[in-house]
Scaffold this motif. Structure first.
Motif, PDB file in Angstrom:
ATOM      1  N   LEU A  91       8.167 106.343  25.443  1.00  0.00           N
ATOM      2  CA  LEU A  91       7.112 106.865  24.583  1.00  0.00           C
ATOM      3  C   LEU A  91       7.418 108.302  24.161  1.00  0.00           C
ATOM      4  N   VAL A  92       7.952 109.108  25.077  1.00  0.00           N
ATOM      5  CA  VAL A  92       8.311 110.494  24.750  1.00  0.00           C
ATOM      6  C   VAL A  92       9.307 110.517  23.602  1.00  0.00           C
ATOM      7  N   ARG A  93      10.328 109.708  23.692  1.00  0.00           N
ATOM      8  CA  ARG A  93      11.345 109.694  22.630  1.00  0.00           C
ATOM      9  C   ARG A  93      10.779 109.171  21.318  1.00  0.00           C
ATOM     10  N   ALA A  94       9.904 108.163  21.398  1.00  0.00           N
ATOM     11  CA  ALA A  94       9.319 107.590  20.182  1.00  0.00           C
ATOM     12  C   ALA A  94       8.446 108.592  19.440  1.00  0.00           C
ATOM     13  N   TRP A  95       7.848 109.540  20.163  1.00  0.00           N
ATOM     14  CA  TRP A  95       6.940 110.489  19.530  1.00  0.00           C
ATOM     15  C   TRP A  95       7.529 111.884  19.398  1.00  0.00           C
ATOM     16  N   GLY A  96       8.865 111.975  19.430  1.00  0.00           N
ATOM     17  CA  GLY A  96       9.506 113.221  19.030  1.00  0.00           C
ATOM     18  C   GLY A  96       9.937 114.142  20.139  1.00  0.00           C
ATOM     19  N   GLY A  97       9.962 113.669  21.387  1.00  0.00           N
ATOM     20  CA  GLY A  97      10.363 114.528  22.494  1.00  0.00           C
ATOM     21  C   GLY A  97      11.719 114.149  23.065  1.00  0.00           C
ATOM     22  N   ASP A  98      12.262 115.041  23.865  1.00  0.00           N
ATOM     23  CA  ASP A  98      13.507 114.796  24.588  1.00  0.00           C
ATOM     24  C   ASP A  98      13.215 114.816  26.084  1.00  0.00           C
ATOM     25  N   VAL A  99      13.652 113.798  26.779  1.00  0.00           N
ATOM     26  CA  VAL A  99      13.487 113.751  28.234  1.00  0.00           C
ATOM     27  C   VAL A  99      14.628 114.543  28.864  1.00  0.00           C
TER      28      VAL A  99
END
Length: 395
Positions: free
Chosen positions: A207-215
């Motif tokens: 979900l983080v990657r789908a909404w513009g974040g980097d893990v």
């Protein structure tokens, strides 16, 4: 305990862009523009042929049939050709510059070639098949506004503007900490008595990657206070946002909040009157955001979709409200009455509407793979029959 709407507005208020950076165009896809993109020059830079054919003076075709010698062949990428003399034509290909004086391209299907000359049997009609200089955009024209997500369509306009670098909002760096002695990494659970394969962090990371974040970090932590506190400190140093899963209830080993105590945690909200997901919370540790999600997989992913998605969208430069686009849908299966808390039902799209999933338990995991929408049911709502209208959110 606050309402869902109150909690969502609290989250939206925290969702402000983190800052911007200048990056190469190759890395820009799916990033959010932090500046307007204007064209460095006009496009096309010169009049170009829109078809394969023959460039002519239309006045030379007033009487047909007519045979014209072919003065030259012009290909895409060629420099400006010399002006076209009257009584001649030029073989021209799509994207090639049209010679000065030519005012029409006759498509090759309408031309015969005899002894190296072009024969025009009928007067041309329809389009001229010439793209005028600047007909797409002019020099200095705005092609993309700040705040636009550089999707595959916008990337074409960005490159067409002749930009090799672009200023975009920084992607939020996210650390995910999973707590619980019972959790082990997938692939080991069956070999460890009493263990559970840790699954929530993988869903949150997606979900983080789908909404513009980097893990930037994903860690599984045992319920050891000293280790949890060290992990929290390291995560805050590495990330803009820390997501902690589990330990959000009132048990003796629920350390999700206390592990951040030394960082001066300031609550944005704690507990929301929803089902599932009541224990969800959001706080600030200085300039960093901390999001606490329940440990049960369904509760965690429902609250992540509700609160983490708009937070990430806003931090990455998008409008956080785009993550909260509720809309109406027709209920394909009946629903029971709602208790004192708003309820988010997991459902899936079917022909004619949305259908509730059979397993609504907060610990259910298999059903998550089927769910693609959440149905919002307000507190104390009566039973709903198939065919009624409900509010849904893409899940």
């Amino acid at each position: 305990m606050i309402t869902l709407d109150e909690a969502l507005m609290c989250a939206v208020a925290q969702a402000r862009p983190l800052g911007d950076e200048l990056i190469e165009i190759d890395a820009a896809c799916e990033r959010v523009l932090a500046e307007r993109v204007t064209a460095r020059g006009q496009s096309p830079r010169a009049a170009l042929s829109a078809m394969d054919g023959y460039a002519v003076h239309e006045a030379d075709l007033t009487t047909v049939p007519v045979t014209l010698p072919v003065a030259e062949a012009i290909f895409a990428g060629a420099s400006a050709p010399p002006p076209l003399a009257r009584g001649t034509c030029a073989r021209i290909f799509t994207g090639a510059p049209v010679p000065a004086g030519a005012d029409r391209v006759v498509i090759q299907e309408d031309v015969r070639v005899e002894d190296g000359a072009a024969v025009f049997d009928r007067s041309p009609s329809g389009g001229r098949h010439i793209r005028a200089a600047g007909s797409d955009f002019e020099s200095g024209e705005t092609l993309l506004e700040a705040g636009r997500c550089l999707d595959f369509r916008a990337m074409v306009a960005l490159a067409a503007a002749d930009r090799d670098r672009v200023r975009v909002y920084r992607r939020p760096r996210v650390a995910i900490l999973s707590t619980g002695d019972e959790l082990v990494e997938p692939g080991r659970a069956l070999e460890v008595p009493g263990a559970i394969a840790e699954s929530v962090s993988f869903g949150v990371a997606g979900l983080v990657r789908a909404w513009g974040g980097d893990v930037v970090r994903r860690a599984r932590l045992a319920d050891v206070p000293e280790a949890l506190e060290a992990a929290a400190e390291a995560a805050l140093a590495a990330a803009d946002m820390v997501v902690v899963t589990g330990g959000a209830s009132v048990g003796e080993r629920d350390y999700a909040r206390s592990m951040f105590a030394s960082s001066g945690l300031e609550d944005v909200f704690t507990k929301v009157a929803i089902k599932p997901g009541k224990p969800v919370w959001v706080a600030r540790a200085g300039t960093r955001l901390v999001v606490g999600l329940p440990g049960n997989p369904t509760s965690a992913m429902v609250t992540a979709r509700l609160f983490l998605a708009p937070l990430l969208a806003g931090l990455a430069g998008r409008d956080p409200l785009l993550a909260l686009a509720w809309r109406d849908a027709i209920l394909a299966t009946p629903l029971g009455a709602v208790g004192p808390r708003e309820t988010l039902e997991r459902a899936r799209r079917v022909d004619g509407g949305v259908a509730i999933l059979g397993n609504g338990d907060s610990g259910a995991q298999a059903a998550l793979a089927e769910a693609d929408v959440l149905i919002r049911r307000f507190a104390s709502a009566p039973a709903a029959a198939a065919g009624e209208t409900v509010q849904i959110l893409d899940f």
